[in-house]
Design an enzyme around this catalytic site. Structure first.
Site, PDB file in Angstrom:
ATOM      1  N   LYS A   7      -2.181   4.403  -8.482  1.00 13.92           N
ATOM      2  CA  LYS A   7      -0.888   5.575  -8.473  1.00 13.92           C
ATOM      3  C   LYS A   7      -0.196   5.252 -10.067  1.00 13.92           C
ATOM      4  O   LYS A   7       0.677   4.925 -10.398  1.00 13.92           O
ATOM      5  CB  LYS A   7       0.025   5.017  -7.524  1.00 13.92           C
ATOM      6  CG  LYS A   7       1.349   6.196  -7.254  1.00 13.92           C
ATOM      7  CD  LYS A   7       0.793   7.740  -7.076  1.00 13.92           C
ATOM      8  CE  LYS A   7       1.631   8.634  -6.895  1.00 13.92           C
ATOM      9  NZ  LYS A   7       1.337   9.796  -6.437  1.00 13.92           N
TER      10      LYS A   7
ATOM     11  N   ASP B 157      -5.183  -0.866   2.776  1.00 12.77           N
ATOM     12  CA  ASP B 157      -4.693  -1.076   4.021  1.00 12.77           C
ATOM     13  C   ASP B 157      -4.675   0.566   4.470  1.00 12.77           C
ATOM     14  O   ASP B 157      -5.264   0.675   5.867  1.00 12.77           O
ATOM     15  CB  ASP B 157      -3.590  -1.487   4.352  1.00 12.77           C
ATOM     16  CG  ASP B 157      -2.717  -1.733   5.566  1.00 12.77           C
ATOM     17  OD1 ASP B 157      -3.763  -2.066   6.478  1.00 12.77           O
ATOM     18  OD2 ASP B 157      -1.591  -1.154   5.857  1.00 12.77           O
TER      19      ASP B 157
ATOM     20  N   ASP C 234      -2.751   9.600  -3.639  1.00 12.78           N
ATOM     21  CA  ASP C 234      -2.408  10.620  -2.644  1.00 12.78           C
ATOM     22  C   ASP C 234      -3.593  11.583  -2.874  1.00 12.78           C
ATOM     23  O   ASP C 234      -4.119  12.279  -1.613  1.00 12.78           O
ATOM     24  CB  ASP C 234      -1.309  11.466  -3.222  1.00 12.78           C
ATOM     25  CG  ASP C 234      -0.998  11.563  -4.664  1.00 12.78           C
ATOM     26  OD1 ASP C 234      -1.884  11.055  -5.445  1.00 12.78           O
ATOM     27  OD2 ASP C 234      -0.191  12.243  -5.038  1.00 12.78           O
TER      28      ASP C 234
ATOM     29  N   ASP D 159      -7.633   2.614   7.248  1.00 12.04           N
ATOM     30  CA  ASP D 159      -7.257   3.224   8.448  1.00 12.04           C
ATOM     31  C   ASP D 159      -7.817   4.504   8.488  1.00 12.04           C
ATOM     32  O   ASP D 159      -8.414   5.245   9.385  1.00 12.04           O
ATOM     33  CB  ASP D 159      -5.832   3.037   8.965  1.00 12.04           C
ATOM     34  CG  ASP D 159      -5.785   1.841   9.824  1.00 12.04           C
ATOM     35  OD1 ASP D 159      -6.557   0.736   9.673  1.00 12.04           O
ATOM     36  OD2 ASP D 159      -4.562   1.767  10.616  1.00 12.04           O
TER      37      ASP D 159
ATOM     38  N   TYR E 113       2.270  -7.434  -0.431  1.00 15.00           N
ATOM     39  CA  TYR E 113       1.926  -8.193   0.546  1.00 15.00           C
ATOM     40  C   TYR E 113       2.436  -9.462   0.222  1.00 15.00           C
ATOM     41  O   TYR E 113       3.228 -10.285   1.218  1.00 15.00           O
ATOM     42  CB  TYR E 113       0.685  -8.110   0.938  1.00 15.00           C
ATOM     43  CG  TYR E 113       0.009  -7.210   2.003  1.00 15.00           C
ATOM     44  CD1 TYR E 113       0.461  -5.838   1.591  1.00 15.00           C
ATOM     45  CD2 TYR E 113      -0.293  -7.424   3.214  1.00 15.00           C
ATOM     46  CE1 TYR E 113      -0.277  -4.740   2.610  1.00 15.00           C
ATOM     47  CE2 TYR E 113      -0.577  -6.583   4.157  1.00 15.00           C
ATOM     48  CZ  TYR E 113      -0.441  -5.092   3.854  1.00 15.00           C
ATOM     49  OH  TYR E 113      -1.046  -4.188   4.780  1.00 15.00           O
TER      50      TYR E 113
END
Ligand code: IPM
Ligand code: MG
Length: 361
Positions: free
Chosen positions: A192, A248, A224, A252, A142
């Protein structure tokens, strides 16, 4: 009289409508508790651009920085999509985050019993879900540099940089451990680390910080796998801490456990002033129709009462009022249900405000 200055930034789309209802509830809280809220309004996002040619006018940034807390509606809409990247409404939001040093984003995901049917998942999977995603908010791709799209050997190349310093990881980890201590003393760090060196560092630093919290059970999971587990068995999670980008996306995803993004509040904390906003966007398609769900904004105001003003009882009263109104069968369009009473934005705000007023202070 105790006085708190709140920077109120309604933003775009449904932002102004839902903010009106949060203000209504805050007025009742002020009445009950004898504190004074001084509300100062500012234009940000597309509204800021239309009025001042920038999604984050200097005056608004100054006002936010000088306030005791910021309450934001939502920003964005198709009208501003053709604008240059630097002028888009979202830049206003990112500018507030970095300008106020808001590095910790708290996104609670709570499934209300009365709304269980609104979830696309089976009741047995989502019943009783009460988890908290803590998203790092100032690092990662970001804000990382270099970034941009440039020409290289006759073609365009897009570049973003994922970067985390040890200090950035340490400070978000501390927030996460402290919060985990107030809940089930379980913390899951999501990364990750099998592919990305930045998150290998993330895992190391979170583990180091964890040595100061022997009473908190720390686990690690790849992102994942976490995305999959959130659907398979979300009940296994309590507090999740993760990077800006993963947070982020996972937030959601997790929001859909509840069935509607219209129910989720959020808090962004930093060194000083904190910012509170619903997790949903500006929903331009329903703006001005009076049907938007104001509950996420009202619940964000409750988080503000708790985290910024130390008014835990008043926060609980607002949350209890929301539950009571839902138990009574009132629903906005987004959480429409067989046999329920459909109400508009204003009516939903009225119902919550009345409930808060009726509870003993
Ligand atoms: C969020 C939003 C923002 C983000 C956008 C609007 C910049 O998706 O708050 O989750 O990506 O952080
Ligand atoms: Mg998002």
């Amino acid at each position: 009289m105790k006085t708190y200055r709140i920077a109120v930034l309604p933003g775009d789309g449904i932002g102004p409508e839902i903010m009106q209802e949060a203000k209504k509830v805050l007025a009742v809280v002020a009445e009950r508790s004898g504190v004074r809220f001084v509300l100062e309004e500012g234009l940000v996002g597309g509204a800021g651009y239309d009025a001042y040619g920038t999604p984050l006018p200097d005056e608004v940034m100054k006002m936010a920085a000088a306030s005791d807390a910021v309450l934001l509606g939502a920003v964005g809409g198709p009208k501003w999509e053709p604008l240059d990247y630097s002028l888009r409404p979202e830049r206003g939001l990112l500018g507030l985050r970095s300008g106020l040093g808001l590095f910790a984003n708290l996104r609670p995901v709570v499934v209300f019993d009365d709304l269980i049917a609104a979830s696309p998942l089976k009741p047995s999977v989502v019943r009783g879900i009460d988890l908290l995603i803590i998203r790092e908010l100032l690092g990662d791709a970001y804000f990382g540099k270099p970034r941009g799209v440039r020409g290289e050997k006759g073609q365009r190349v897009g570049i973003n940089t994922i970067v985390y310093t040890e200090a950035e990881i340490r400070r978000i980890a501390k927030v996460a451990f402290d919060i985990a201590r107030t809940r089930c003393r379980k913390l899951l760090s999501v990364d990750k680390a099998n592919v990305l060196e930045t998150t290998e560092l993330w895992r190391d630093v979170v583990t180091e910080v964890g040595r100061d919290y022997p009473d908190v059970d720390l686990q690690h999971m790849y992102v994942d796998n976490c995305a999959m587990q959130l659907i398979r068995n979300p009940g296994q999670f309590d507090v999740i801490v993760t990077t800006n980008m993963f947070g982020d996306i996972l937030s959601d995803e997790a929001s859909m456990l509840t069935g509607s993004l219209g129910m989720l509040p959020s808090a962004s904390l930093g060194e000083k002033v904190a910012m509170y906003e619903p997790s949903h966007g500006s929903a331009p398609d329903i703006a001005g129709k009076g049907i938007a769900n104001p509950l996420a904004t009202i619940l964000s105001a409750a988080m503000m009462l708790r985290h910024s003003f130390g008014m835990a009882d008043e926060a609980a009263a607002v949350e209890k009022a929301v539950r009571a109104v839902l138990a009574d069968g009132a629903r906005t369009e987004d959480i429409r249900q067989e046999g329920a009473r459909i109400v508009g934005t204003i009516q939903m705000g009225d119902l919550v405000a009345e409930r808060v007023r009726a509870f003993k202070a």
